[in-house]
Design a protein around this motif. Structure first.
Motif, mmCIF file in Angstrom:
data_model
loop_
_atom_site.group_PDB
_atom_site.id
_atom_site.type_symbol
_atom_site.label_atom_id
_atom_site.label_comp_id
_atom_site.label_asym_id
_atom_site.label_seq_id
_atom_site.Cartn_x
_atom_site.Cartn_y
_atom_site.Cartn_z
ATOM 1 N N SER A 201 0.801 -1.233 0.000
ATOM 2 C CA SER A 201 0.000 0.000 0.000
ATOM 3 C C SER A 201 0.826 1.272 0.000
ATOM 4 O O SER A 201 0.311 2.346 -0.307
ATOM 5 N N ASP A 202 2.125 1.201 0.347
ATOM 6 C CA ASP A 202 2.974 2.393 0.373
ATOM 7 C C ASP A 202 3.822 2.542 -0.886
ATOM 8 O O ASP A 202 4.544 3.533 -1.022
ATOM 9 N N SER A 203 3.774 1.565 -1.770
ATOM 10 C CA SER A 203 4.637 1.576 -2.957
ATOM 11 C C SER A 203 3.895 2.109 -4.168
ATOM 12 O O SER A 203 2.707 1.851 -4.357
ATOM 13 N N SER A 204 4.606 2.840 -4.981
ATOM 14 C CA SER A 204 4.064 3.331 -6.245
ATOM 15 C C SER A 204 5.122 3.111 -7.330
ATOM 16 O O SER A 204 6.308 3.006 -7.024
ATOM 17 N N PRO A 205 4.672 3.005 -8.591
ATOM 18 C CA PRO A 205 3.301 3.129 -9.085
ATOM 19 C C PRO A 205 2.476 1.873 -8.812
ATOM 20 O O PRO A 205 2.981 0.903 -8.268
ATOM 21 N N THR A 206 1.205 1.937 -9.241
ATOM 22 C CA THR A 206 0.275 0.819 -9.072
ATOM 23 C C THR A 206 -0.342 0.481 -10.424
ATOM 24 O O THR A 206 -0.776 1.380 -11.145
ATOM 25 N N ILE A 207 -0.357 -0.793 -10.752
ATOM 26 C CA ILE A 207 -0.983 -1.243 -11.993
ATOM 27 C C ILE A 207 -2.459 -1.518 -11.731
ATOM 28 O O ILE A 207 -2.803 -2.212 -10.770
ATOM 29 N N ARG A 208 -3.322 -0.979 -12.585
ATOM 30 C CA ARG A 208 -4.750 -1.293 -12.516
ATOM 31 C C ARG A 208 -5.153 -2.052 -13.771
ATOM 32 O O ARG A 208 -4.974 -1.558 -14.888
ATOM 33 N N ILE A 209 -5.666 -3.252 -13.577
ATOM 34 C CA ILE A 209 -6.170 -4.068 -14.683
ATOM 35 C C ILE A 209 -7.690 -4.005 -14.628
ATOM 36 O O ILE A 209 -8.310 -4.516 -13.684
ATOM 37 N N GLU A 210 -8.283 -3.379 -15.625
ATOM 38 C CA GLU A 210 -9.737 -3.186 -15.631
ATOM 39 C C GLU A 210 -10.413 -4.371 -16.306
ATOM 40 O O GLU A 210 -10.132 -4.695 -17.462
ATOM 41 N N LEU A 211 -11.296 -5.005 -15.560
ATOM 42 C CA LEU A 211 -12.094 -6.106 -16.091
ATOM 43 C C LEU A 211 -13.348 -6.252 -15.250
ATOM 44 O O LEU A 211 -13.520 -5.575 -14.247
ATOM 45 N N SER A 212 -14.235 -7.131 -15.662
ATOM 46 C CA SER A 212 -15.489 -7.370 -14.954
ATOM 47 C C SER A 212 -15.424 -8.748 -14.300
ATOM 48 O O SER A 212 -14.892 -9.689 -14.900
ATOM 49 N N PRO A 213 -15.895 -8.886 -13.050
ATOM 50 C CA PRO A 213 -16.703 -7.925 -12.271
ATOM 51 C C PRO A 213 -15.883 -7.020 -11.352
ATOM 52 O O PRO A 213 -16.435 -6.122 -10.734
ATOM 53 N N GLN A 214 -14.569 -7.260 -11.223
ATOM 54 C CA GLN A 214 -13.774 -6.414 -10.338
ATOM 55 C C GLN A 214 -12.410 -6.141 -10.953
ATOM 56 O O GLN A 214 -11.833 -6.993 -11.638
ATOM 57 N N ASN A 215 -11.913 -4.946 -10.725
ATOM 58 C CA ASN A 215 -10.580 -4.592 -11.203
ATOM 59 C C ASN A 215 -9.520 -5.244 -10.321
ATOM 60 O O ASN A 215 -9.779 -5.621 -9.184
ATOM 61 N N ILE A 216 -8.324 -5.363 -10.872
ATOM 62 C CA ILE A 216 -7.202 -5.929 -10.132
ATOM 63 C C ILE A 216 -6.106 -4.874 -10.034
ATOM 64 O O ILE A 216 -5.797 -4.190 -11.020
ATOM 65 N N TYR A 217 -5.531 -4.734 -8.847
ATOM 66 C CA TYR A 217 -4.457 -3.774 -8.605
ATOM 67 C C TYR A 217 -3.208 -4.535 -8.161
ATOM 68 O O TYR A 217 -3.279 -5.440 -7.332
ATOM 69 N N ILE A 218 -2.065 -4.121 -8.733
ATOM 70 C CA ILE A 218 -0.797 -4.790 -8.435
ATOM 71 C C ILE A 218 0.273 -3.742 -8.190
ATOM 72 O O ILE A 218 0.394 -2.770 -8.956
ATOM 73 N N SER A 219 1.059 -3.937 -7.137
ATOM 74 C CA SER A 219 2.265 -3.129 -6.944
ATOM 75 C C SER A 219 3.246 -3.920 -6.098
ATOM 76 O O SER A 219 2.847 -4.606 -5.151
ATOM 77 N N PHE A 220 4.512 -3.834 -6.457
ATOM 78 C CA PHE A 220 5.574 -4.491 -5.707
ATOM 79 C C PHE A 220 6.297 -3.452 -4.848
ATOM 80 O O PHE A 220 6.222 -2.249 -5.103
ATOM 81 N N ARG A 221 7.043 -3.946 -3.873
ATOM 82 C CA ARG A 221 7.845 -3.030 -3.047
ATOM 83 C C ARG A 221 8.903 -2.336 -3.904
ATOM 84 O O ARG A 221 9.257 -1.193 -3.653
ATOM 85 N N ASP A 222 9.398 -3.057 -4.900
ATOM 86 C CA ASP A 222 10.366 -2.510 -5.852
ATOM 87 C C ASP A 222 9.599 -1.872 -7.004
ATOM 88 O O ASP A 222 8.965 -2.567 -7.805
ATOM 89 N N SER A 223 9.628 -0.544 -7.102
ATOM 90 C CA SER A 223 8.866 0.149 -8.149
ATOM 91 C C SER A 223 9.326 -0.245 -9.545
ATOM 92 O O SER A 223 8.522 -0.285 -10.484
ATOM 93 N N GLY A 224 10.616 -0.565 -9.677
ATOM 94 C CA GLY A 224 11.127 -0.985 -10.975
ATOM 95 C C GLY A 224 10.480 -2.277 -11.439
ATOM 96 O O GLY A 224 10.207 -2.457 -12.637
ATOM 97 N N ARG A 225 10.215 -3.171 -10.512
ATOM 98 C CA ARG A 225 9.567 -4.434 -10.870
ATOM 99 C C ARG A 225 8.130 -4.187 -11.319
ATOM 100 O O ARG A 225 7.635 -4.839 -12.246
ATOM 101 N N THR A 226 7.458 -3.234 -10.676
ATOM 102 C CA THR A 226 6.084 -2.892 -11.072
ATOM 103 C C THR A 226 6.064 -2.323 -12.483
ATOM 104 O O THR A 226 5.225 -2.694 -13.316
#
Length: 240
Positions: A201-226
């Protein structure tokens, strides 16, 4: 703050009972004591018993408050350590207290069950914490992306409407309420009102994958990996 208040509410009765027992009163509150015959009660050092039981409850009240502080400060490892201390303290203090009771086959088996249950609980919480804190392993295939680990899922490319890289941590985006997931420290996994999360929750950026019925959010502690994962995803998926 609500967690601290809740833990304080749980700890306060233990503290009061602990102080009460330390003064040699309320021994009837100790499980099994009232069922002892008078001859057995007379052989027990009641001052020692009251202090031992009272001290245990006072320590447990402090440990509950510390668990609340750990959750409030989002220090996961501190929470697990205090929880383990609470279980070990309760287990071995109970064994010490009941060691002065008359030994029966029932009491011996009760001690064994208490030890096994406490150890199993500590191990179970440790395993949950270990797998909960582990960052997910994400594999981008030919026609799907697979998220392995706790609350993992496989997503077909055809179901994805859009992929966005948000230059903010999940804490700023807002996860919403936890519905069925892991929430300890900065690690959020599982189903929240915002969507299915696999984030720090403290790491950025965050990937948002938009789909139905719910979106998916992904972020790693290493921003480069995200960022690398975002590049890999957008390179693999062709949107119309």
């Amino acid at each position: 703050m609500a967690v601290l208040i809740m833990m304080g509410v749980c700890a306060f009765p233990l503290l009061i009972m602990g102080l009460f027992l330390r003064r040699g009163r309320g021994l009837m509150l100790i499980s099994g004591y009232s069922a002892l015959p008078k001859a057995a009660k007379d052989r027990i050092d009641k001052i020692w018993l009251g202090r031992a039981a009272g001290n245990m409850l006072i320590r447990m009240s402090i440990e509950l408050v510390l668990m609340g502080v750990a959750i409030y400060l989002e220090i996961g490892i501190f929470f697990v350590a205090i929880f383990a201390l609470l279980m070990v303290d309760a287990c071995f203090s109970s064994i010490r207290i009941y060691s002065v009771f008359p030994r029966t086959r029932k009491s011996v088996w009760g001690m064994r069950i208490l030890i096994v249950t406490s150890v199993a609980t500590i191990i179970g919480v440790g395993i949950l914490f270990y797998f909960g804190e582990r960052e997910p392993n994400i594999t981008v295939g030919y026609n799907s992306v697979r998220i392995d680990g706790m609350y993992g899922v496989e997503i077909d490319f055809a179901a994805i409407r859009e992929i966005t890289l948000i230059e903010s941590p999940m804490r700023d985006i807002g996860a919403g309420m936890r519905q069925n997931g892991f929430n300890l420290g900065t690690t959020l996994k599982g189903n929240f009102t915002r969507g299915r999360l696999f984030v720090d929750s403290d790491s950025s950026p965050t990937i948002r994958i938009e789909l139905s019925p719910q979106n998916i959010y992904i972020s790693f502690r290493d921003s480069g990996r995200t960022r690398s994962l975002y590049t890999e995803l957008t390179g693999a998926i062709q949107f119309d």
